[in-house]
Motif scaffolding. Sequence first.
Motif, PDB file in Angstrom:
ATOM      1  N   GLN A  89      -0.584   3.055   9.319  1.00 40.79           N
ATOM      2  CA  GLN A  89      -1.682   3.044   8.357  1.00 40.79           C
ATOM      3  C   GLN A  89      -2.406   4.399   8.305  1.00 40.79           C
ATOM      4  O   GLN A  89      -2.855   4.831   7.246  1.00 40.79           O
ATOM      5  N   ASN A  90      -2.491   5.040   9.460  1.00 36.58           N
ATOM      6  CA  ASN A  90      -3.215   6.314   9.561  1.00 36.58           C
ATOM      7  C   ASN A  90      -2.480   7.201  10.565  1.00 36.58           C
ATOM      8  O   ASN A  90      -2.779   7.191  11.754  1.00 36.58           O
ATOM      9  N   PRO A  91      -1.477   7.975  10.104  1.00 38.27           N
ATOM     10  CA  PRO A  91      -0.572   8.695  11.008  1.00 38.27           C
ATOM     11  C   PRO A  91      -1.187   9.940  11.648  1.00 38.27           C
ATOM     12  O   PRO A  91      -0.929  11.073  11.230  1.00 38.27           O
ATOM     13  N   VAL A  92      -2.000   9.722  12.679  1.00 37.62           N
ATOM     14  CA  VAL A  92      -2.607  10.833  13.415  1.00 37.62           C
ATOM     15  C   VAL A  92      -1.741  11.168  14.628  1.00 37.62           C
ATOM     16  O   VAL A  92      -0.858  10.408  15.014  1.00 37.62           O
ATOM     17  N   GLY A  93      -1.987  12.328  15.228  1.00 36.05           N
ATOM     18  CA  GLY A  93      -1.318  12.692  16.471  1.00 36.05           C
ATOM     19  C   GLY A  93       0.155  12.974  16.336  1.00 36.05           C
ATOM     20  O   GLY A  93       0.902  12.870  17.320  1.00 36.05           O
ATOM     21  N   ALA A  94       0.610  13.326  15.128  1.00 35.34           N
ATOM     22  CA  ALA A  94       2.027  13.622  14.907  1.00 35.34           C
ATOM     23  C   ALA A  94       2.157  14.659  13.803  1.00 35.34           C
ATOM     24  O   ALA A  94       1.248  14.831  12.980  1.00 35.34           O
ATOM     25  N   GLU A  95       3.286  15.354  13.795  1.00 36.57           N
ATOM     26  CA  GLU A  95       3.507  16.408  12.814  1.00 36.57           C
ATOM     27  C   GLU A  95       4.982  16.459  12.450  1.00 36.57           C
ATOM     28  O   GLU A  95       5.856  16.210  13.283  1.00 36.57           O
ATOM     29  N   PHE A  96       5.261  16.794  11.192  1.00 37.69           N
ATOM     30  CA  PHE A  96       6.642  16.885  10.729  1.00 37.69           C
ATOM     31  C   PHE A  96       7.278  18.185  11.228  1.00 37.69           C
ATOM     32  O   PHE A  96       6.701  19.265  11.113  1.00 37.69           O
ATOM     33  N   ASN A  97       8.486  18.072  11.789  1.00 35.33           N
ATOM     34  CA  ASN A  97       9.256  19.227  12.269  1.00 35.33           C
ATOM     35  C   ASN A  97      10.408  19.457  11.309  1.00 35.33           C
ATOM     36  O   ASN A  97      11.326  18.631  11.225  1.00 35.33           O
ATOM     37  N   TYR A  98      10.383  20.572  10.585  1.00 35.62           N
ATOM     38  CA  TYR A  98      11.416  20.813   9.572  1.00 35.62           C
ATOM     39  C   TYR A  98      12.781  21.073  10.200  1.00 35.62           C
ATOM     40  O   TYR A  98      13.822  20.932   9.541  1.00 35.62           O
ATOM     41  N   GLN A  99      12.808  21.442  11.485  1.00 34.00           N
ATOM     42  CA  GLN A  99      14.096  21.708  12.140  1.00 34.00           C
ATOM     43  C   GLN A  99      14.828  20.421  12.505  1.00 34.00           C
ATOM     44  O   GLN A  99      16.055  20.361  12.463  1.00 34.00           O
ATOM     45  N   GLU A 102      -2.792 -15.032   7.548  1.00 35.46           N
ATOM     46  CA  GLU A 102      -1.658 -14.598   6.725  1.00 35.46           C
ATOM     47  C   GLU A 102      -2.144 -13.745   5.553  1.00 35.46           C
ATOM     48  O   GLU A 102      -1.513 -12.745   5.193  1.00 35.46           O
ATOM     49  N   ALA A 103      -3.270 -14.131   4.963  1.00 35.84           N
ATOM     50  CA  ALA A 103      -3.831 -13.361   3.852  1.00 35.84           C
ATOM     51  C   ALA A 103      -4.234 -11.967   4.318  1.00 35.84           C
ATOM     52  O   ALA A 103      -3.996 -10.963   3.628  1.00 35.84           O
ATOM     53  N   GLY A 104      -4.837 -11.881   5.493  1.00 36.43           N
ATOM     54  CA  GLY A 104      -5.238 -10.586   6.023  1.00 36.43           C
ATOM     55  C   GLY A 104      -4.056  -9.681   6.299  1.00 36.43           C
ATOM     56  O   GLY A 104      -4.104  -8.468   6.029  1.00 36.43           O
ATOM     57  N   TRP A 105      -2.991 -10.257   6.830  1.00 31.95           N
ATOM     58  CA  TRP A 105      -1.777  -9.461   7.088  1.00 31.95           C
ATOM     59  C   TRP A 105      -1.177  -8.959   5.783  1.00 31.95           C
ATOM     60  O   TRP A 105      -0.711  -7.820   5.697  1.00 31.95           O
ATOM     61  N   PHE A 106      -1.184  -9.797   4.758  1.00 35.38           N
ATOM     62  CA  PHE A 106      -0.670  -9.388   3.451  1.00 35.38           C
ATOM     63  C   PHE A 106      -1.478  -8.219   2.903  1.00 35.38           C
ATOM     64  O   PHE A 106      -0.913  -7.235   2.406  1.00 35.38           O
ATOM     65  N   VAL A 107      -2.801  -8.311   2.965  1.00 34.73           N
ATOM     66  CA  VAL A 107      -3.652  -7.237   2.454  1.00 34.73           C
ATOM     67  C   VAL A 107      -3.369  -5.934   3.188  1.00 34.73           C
ATOM     68  O   VAL A 107      -3.255  -4.865   2.578  1.00 34.73           O
ATOM     69  N   ALA A 108      -3.233  -6.010   4.510  1.00 34.20           N
ATOM     70  CA  ALA A 108      -3.002  -4.798   5.305  1.00 34.20           C
ATOM     71  C   ALA A 108      -1.674  -4.143   4.969  1.00 34.20           C
ATOM     72  O   ALA A 108      -1.588  -2.910   4.848  1.00 34.20           O
ATOM     73  N   GLU A 109      -0.619  -4.950   4.802  1.00 35.76           N
ATOM     74  CA  GLU A 109       0.724  -4.376   4.635  1.00 35.76           C
ATOM     75  C   GLU A 109       1.074  -4.102   3.175  1.00 35.76           C
ATOM     76  O   GLU A 109       1.622  -3.051   2.853  1.00 35.76           O
ATOM     77  N   TYR A 110       0.772  -5.023   2.294  1.00 32.01           N
ATOM     78  CA  TYR A 110       1.044  -4.788   0.875  1.00 32.01           C
ATOM     79  C   TYR A 110       0.159  -3.656   0.351  1.00 32.01           C
ATOM     80  O   TYR A 110       0.584  -2.849  -0.487  1.00 32.01           O
TER      81      TYR A 110
END
Length: 534
Positions: A154-164, A445-453
Amino acid sequence: MITESLVNVSRLQFAVTALFHFLFIPLTLGMTWLLVIMESVYVITGKEIWKDMTRFWGKLFGINFALGVTTGITMEFQFGTNWAYYSHYVGDVFGAPLAIEGLMAFFLESTMVGLFFFGWERMSRVQHLITTILMALGTNLSALWILIANGWMQNPVGAEFNYQTMRMEMTSFTEILLNPDAQNKFVHTVSAGYTVGAMFVLSVSAWYLLKGRDVAFAKRSFHVAAAFGFASICSTIVLGDESGYSIGLAQQTKLATMEAMWETEPAPASFNLVALINEKEEKNDWAIHIPYAMGIIGTRSLDKEILGIHDIKEINEERIVSGIFAVSALDEMRASMADGKAVNPETLAQFEHHKNDLGFGLLLKKYTHDVIQATPDMVKSATNDTIPRVTPMFWTFRIMVGLGFLMLVLFSLSLFFTIKGNFMDKKWLLKFAVIMLPAPWIAAEAGWFVAEYGRQPWTVYGVLPTHLSVSNIAISNMIWSLIGFVVFYTILFIIEIYLMQKYVRLGPASLGTGRYFGEKSDKNIINPNEFKGV
């Protein structure tokens, strides 16, 4: 070849298995701490009725736990079978918390579950209570690590894309662990699980009381569930509000679609209680507003704006255009490395300048292999893709919130009349409790749907589009496996309902102590007036 149909079927299969699995998980989370409470009273007082309560509700917990494990195992395999590129792209980050969950939490949880059921006559009271506490701790630790992994999506912190390596790589485990989205998601989800457990015990106990059976047993179970449920639903609502605030910071798109907020309003924004949504014209034909409410929830202030969908789309379109340069530079660097040549410094500089928008540029891969050739219409289509459908998000969120406040009313009344000591005279309250049994599951179930959809079109928000994450496999295989999962999981669900209903109807008589309703030794049935106080 990866087609839109393959992507949709892959998404549907994961959604089906996840939603089935999440039918069992909340009850597991909630029941463990209820068992701890009941067994603690047994250890302190020595009264056998509290031991019977722990064993009976533990029996129902065990049935649910077994089916939860069965439905959960297949989900992790799907990352390798159905979402192979996702696993390659983010496995360095996503795999770490899942591995820790298995080694730290699941092994602890499963070991303690075995000791809980088979250790009653082999351990002292205190030792068995410690086992139950460790079982509850393991269950919650399992949820923690899984939700840390999901929170990173949901919020991709602490990581970085490595082009190699062409992968996301971890730069700070601490940031991933302390990710605000992950922490808010964890406390909100486990609180919802506690509410499910409390509602289950409350509803079943109310049914026993309406039937006039096992009154002493049901009365104490109702007491525990009312107090625990009131604390749990209050925590769920408060922490849900905190989750709304973190969504406003990290996922403005999700917040805007949850509220059907098409235009940016002057601060503080109003809350759309209900609305008639017109997605074709991208507006609400009418709505009932609560002034200021959304601004306070979403920004914790009276002077900060919440962006509307139209303004978000303009920003996303700019990021997609920027992302074209990132993807183009990345393709050029990959070609140079494949030929054994050094990367052009100017190309690398271009990539570094635009790499934060790389994920948005990758959205165009759905429409063209060479994004540098993308037309304005393709850019416009990719921009529209960044907004999930508003109607299901809006109404599913309101179902969740509405049921949450209805449960708050029930637990508040139950606790109030429990303290007064006359809840058994309130037949309407007991019937209300029975009717509300499905409510927390529907809300969860409704909460999970909201989070993922609401995260769509991303598997990792802003980083990796869903259509690039799937495995390149035959769609016929996906369809048949989906059918297989639906049939198998439906059978498991029927088994769960049958077993739970069977033992609920038997009640504590299923323990075979000779002290409860329906057992042969009726002279030993507990008298409701036998136990005073605790």
